[in-house]
Design an enzyme around this catalytic site. Structure first.
Site, PDB file in Angstrom:
ATOM      1  N   LYS A  60     -29.309  46.654  -3.159  1.00 36.71           N
ATOM      2  CA  LYS A  60     -29.527  45.182  -3.662  1.00 36.71           C
ATOM      3  C   LYS A  60     -30.694  44.482  -2.904  1.00 36.71           C
ATOM      4  O   LYS A  60     -30.623  44.792  -2.089  1.00 36.71           O
ATOM      5  CB  LYS A  60     -28.429  44.647  -4.254  1.00 36.71           C
ATOM      6  CG  LYS A  60     -27.946  44.275  -1.903  1.00 36.71           C
ATOM      7  CD  LYS A  60     -26.094  44.002  -2.362  1.00 36.71           C
ATOM      8  CE  LYS A  60     -25.860  43.876  -1.082  1.00 36.71           C
ATOM      9  NZ  LYS A  60     -23.908  43.654  -0.597  1.00 36.71           N
ATOM     10  N   TYR A 290     -46.622  22.913  16.864  1.00 32.53           N
ATOM     11  CA  TYR A 290     -45.360  21.522  16.357  1.00 32.53           C
ATOM     12  C   TYR A 290     -45.139  20.708  17.805  1.00 32.53           C
ATOM     13  O   TYR A 290     -43.801  22.120  18.096  1.00 32.53           O
ATOM     14  CB  TYR A 290     -45.376  21.366  15.428  1.00 32.53           C
ATOM     15  CG  TYR A 290     -46.489  22.153  14.155  1.00 32.53           C
ATOM     16  CD1 TYR A 290     -47.645  21.362  14.439  1.00 32.53           C
ATOM     17  CD2 TYR A 290     -46.365  23.242  13.855  1.00 32.53           C
ATOM     18  CE1 TYR A 290     -48.634  21.931  12.792  1.00 32.53           C
ATOM     19  CE2 TYR A 290     -46.936  24.121  12.360  1.00 32.53           C
ATOM     20  CZ  TYR A 290     -48.569  23.202  11.648  1.00 32.53           C
ATOM     21  OH  TYR A 290     -49.481  23.147  10.710  1.00 32.53           O
TER      22      TYR A 290
END
Ligand SMILES: *Cc1c(COP(=O)(O)O)cnc(C)c1O
Length: 402
Positions: A60, A290
């Protein structure tokens, strides 16, 4: 366990040779390199551990980010006999690639395309409410749907409650008698097998055994009883039954906090690597990324790594390890969308001709010197499983040992 007469191995051999991208001399500048020999090794290891139970390779979520088709084919070559996915759409993609083995899809909604699944001979998980919808879809195409009834033995997610179980198996038996379904399997999912000593697993095994007995008293004869995930397969022989559903271990990752892949005889299949994009000398007091949360304390050399949260590296994982030229450095400052920075901790590298521009930067890999997925998971406050699964489609997957 029986893979079914319509799933001969000889057909499988033919589809395995279908082309997949292979590693070339030059990797893409940012790549998740998947070693299919590691997948095969891990599958063989699990097949041996689980025997005589058989192995369902759970693929999956694009095989936890490793790429579903190459991984599925490698797993089948190495002895897996079933494939497992969450959604019918994922199972249909396997059939579209001409993979003929039994495929189980277990997570449904009222909008699930049961008709398409039945037409493609996909095994359907069934918690109870799906049964009439599956039976109707089967009748409409005059086929018999293959179902695996799920009992909730304690996880509290999918599956019939033990209270409703007797009614569900009775209804399933009726549907079998009418020819609309065949109950191929009975299954459940473990909640705490990554902590092998916990008593709840004993309770789940007992509840599962009871549920199987109740189904047999109702006249069902499920060919596969399956409960174990990777952790159960590796640590709890009492969870093996007829079939185990493993994913994490196939990718070479450990489900246990105190055991590494190596301790378990597993080989991590994914290497995440790129090239250093910029290398430059900066003075003391240089802010990085940042927020300027990191400032250099002395003249030093910074290197820019062109991977960020758009590539699936968690933004929170400042401090995660990056290996360049044989040395592992922690990421400093905030991880941005496309990039992150490491501090090489030495001044005058560039002036001395030791710029690392273009050097390979490895975030994690299987080598003795490589950082592990677990170290990135620790930096991000998550588990190894989430780290590999979230590597985004922007990072090309490249296959070795196809
Ligand atoms: C994802 C999943 C698995 C595989 O679990 P691992 O711990 O990765 O081996 C098995 N069964 C079910 C129902 C799952 O959802």
């Amino acid at each position: 366990m029986n893979a079914g007469p319509h799933h001969p191995r000889v057909r499988l051999q033919r589809v395995i040779s279908a082309a997949v991208p292979t590693a070339t001399e030059r990797l893409p500048e940012r790549a998740a390199v998947i070693d299919l020999d590691a997948i095969r090794h891990n599958v063989r290891h699990l097949v041996a551990l689980a025997a005589p139970a058989r192995l369902m390779a759970v693929v999956k979520a694009d095989a936890y980010g490793h790429g579903v088709l190459p991984v599925a084919r490698a797993a089948l070559e190495a002895g897996a006999e079933w494939l497992g996915v969450a959604h019918i759409s994922e199972a249909l993609a396997l059939r579209a690639a001409a993979i003929p083995v039994p495929v189980l899809a277990w997570l449904n909604t009222t909008d699930s395309d049961f008709a398409a699944a039945i037409a493609a001979d996909i095994d359907l998980g069934c918690s109870g409410w799906e049964l009439p919808l599956i039976a109707l879809a089967a009748q409409q195409q005059q086929k018999t749907a293959r179902i695996n009834l799920k009992i909730d033995t304690g996880l509290g997610r999918n599956g019939s409650t033990p209270t409703e179980w007797a009614d569900l198996v009775a209804r399933a038996r009726q549907a079998e008698a009418s020819g609309s379904v065949t109950v191929v399997g009975i299954f459940s999912h473990l909640a705490v097998a990554d902590e092998p000593d916990r008593v709840e697993t004993d309770e789940q095994v007992a509840a599962f055994t009871t549920a199987v007995a109740v189904s047999q008293e109702a006249g069902l004869s499920p060919r596969v009883r399956h409960l174990a995930n990777s952790a159960g397969t590796l640590s709890r022989p009492d969870t093996l039954f007829d079939l185990v559903r493993a994913a994490l271990a196939i990718y070479g990752l450990s489900p246990f906090a105190n055991q590494t892949s190596n301790d378990l005889g597993l080989r991590p299949a994914m290497t995440l690597r790129t090239l250093v994009s910029v290398c430059k000398e900066v003075p003391a007091g240089q802010g990085v990324s940042y927020g300027l949360n990191y400032r250099t304390t002395a003249p030093t050399t910074l290197a820019l790594i062109p991977l960020g949260y758009a590539d699936g590296i968690p933004r929170i994982a400042t401090g995660g390890p990056v290996r360049v030229n044989g040395v592992t450095y922690p990421v400093v400052g905030r991880i941005a969308m496309d990039q992150m920075v490491i501090d090489l901790g030495e001044a005058a590298l560039v002036a001395s001709g030791s710029s690392v521009i273009g050097a390979e930067a490895v975030l994690f890999g299987p080598g003795d010197d490589d950082a592990s997925v677990d170290e990135w998971a620790a930096a991000a406050g998550t588990i190894n499983c989430e780290v590999v699964t979230r590597i985004s489609p922007r990072v090309p997957r490249v296959y070795q040992n196809v």
